[in-house]
Design a protein around this motif. Structure first.
Motif, PDB file in Angstrom:
ATOM      1  N   ARG A 130       0.825  -1.201   0.000  1.00  0.00           N
ATOM      2  CA  ARG A 130       0.000   0.000   0.000  1.00  0.00           C
ATOM      3  C   ARG A 130       0.868   1.263   0.000  1.00  0.00           C
ATOM      4  NH1 ARG A 130      -4.285  -0.079   4.580  1.00  0.00           N
ATOM      5  NH2 ARG A 130      -4.796  -1.945   3.423  1.00  0.00           N
ATOM      6  N   SER A 131       2.117   1.140   0.444  1.00  0.00           N
ATOM      7  CA  SER A 131       3.036   2.285   0.506  1.00  0.00           C
ATOM      8  C   SER A 131       3.329   2.855  -0.871  1.00  0.00           C
ATOM      9  CB  SER A 131       4.354   1.870   1.153  1.00  0.00           C
ATOM     10  OG  SER A 131       4.149   1.346   2.420  1.00  0.00           O
ATOM     11  N   ILE A 132       3.109   2.076  -1.908  1.00  0.00           N
ATOM     12  CA  ILE A 132       3.347   2.566  -3.269  1.00  0.00           C
ATOM     13  C   ILE A 132       2.367   3.700  -3.589  1.00  0.00           C
ATOM     14  CG2 ILE A 132       3.253   1.933  -5.711  1.00  0.00           C
ATOM     15  CD1 ILE A 132       4.075  -0.917  -4.797  1.00  0.00           C
ATOM     16  N   LEU A 133       1.113   3.544  -3.139  1.00  0.00           N
ATOM     17  CA  LEU A 133       0.090   4.555  -3.413  1.00  0.00           C
ATOM     18  C   LEU A 133       0.036   5.643  -2.353  1.00  0.00           C
ATOM     19  CD1 LEU A 133      -2.797   2.179  -4.538  1.00  0.00           C
ATOM     20  CD2 LEU A 133      -1.277   3.523  -5.989  1.00  0.00           C
ATOM     21  N   PHE A 134       0.215   5.245  -1.095  1.00  0.00           N
ATOM     22  CA  PHE A 134       0.087   6.183   0.016  1.00  0.00           C
ATOM     23  C   PHE A 134       1.405   6.237   0.774  1.00  0.00           C
ATOM     24  CE2 PHE A 134      -4.041   4.104  -0.609  1.00  0.00           C
ATOM     25  CZ  PHE A 134      -4.780   5.202  -0.995  1.00  0.00           C
ATOM     26  N   LYS A 135       1.919   7.432   0.956  1.00  0.00           N
ATOM     27  CA  LYS A 135       3.188   7.610   1.678  1.00  0.00           C
ATOM     28  C   LYS A 135       3.022   7.186   3.131  1.00  0.00           C
ATOM     29  CE  LYS A 135       7.291   9.769   2.076  1.00  0.00           C
ATOM     30  NZ  LYS A 135       8.182   8.775   2.583  1.00  0.00           N
ATOM     31  N   GLN A 136       3.886   6.324   3.600  1.00  0.00           N
ATOM     32  CA  GLN A 136       3.857   5.861   4.983  1.00  0.00           C
ATOM     33  C   GLN A 136       4.841   6.694   5.795  1.00  0.00           C
ATOM     34  OE1 GLN A 136       1.858   3.505   6.260  1.00  0.00           O
ATOM     35  NE2 GLN A 136       0.914   3.127   4.300  1.00  0.00           N
TER      36      GLN A 136
END
Length: 100
Positions: free
Chosen positions: A77-83
């Motif tokens: 999910r980090s690809i779409l949303f910055k963690q």
């Protein structure tokens, strides 16, 4: 910094169960007669094993980076949303949602 993640060797059993279930249910889908009730049952099993296999792949992809100041959960999910890292002093509560 310490990095935590599932080791591939520890997930081999889950991959074998998921893959074997998928292979068996797809084989049953092809071999059994075209009775709608049978296809609904086998389709449900196929979806169940597919979900289990996808969840296993997801678990292998996730990693947690921990330092003295903060921790970061890195997942597909980090690809779409910055963690962003979560500082330890900003952490208010923790809820355990999954434990095997």
């Amino acid at each position: 910094m310490t990095i935590y993640r599932y080791q591939t060797g520890r997930l081999v059993g889950d991959y074998l169960r998921g893959g074997g279930g998928l292979a068996g249910s797809i084989a049953a889908w092809v071999l059994f007669p075209s009775v709608p009730q049978v296809h609904i049952l086998i389709g449900g099993l196929t979806l169940l094993f597919l979900r289990f296999t996808i969840r296993t792949v997801w678990r292998q992809a996730v990693r947690i980076e921990v330092s003295d100041q903060a921790f970061t959960l890195i997942s597909p999910r980090s690809i779409l949303f910055k963690q962003e890292p979560v500082a330890w002093h900003d952490l208010v509560s923790v809820k355990l949602r999954y434990y095997s």
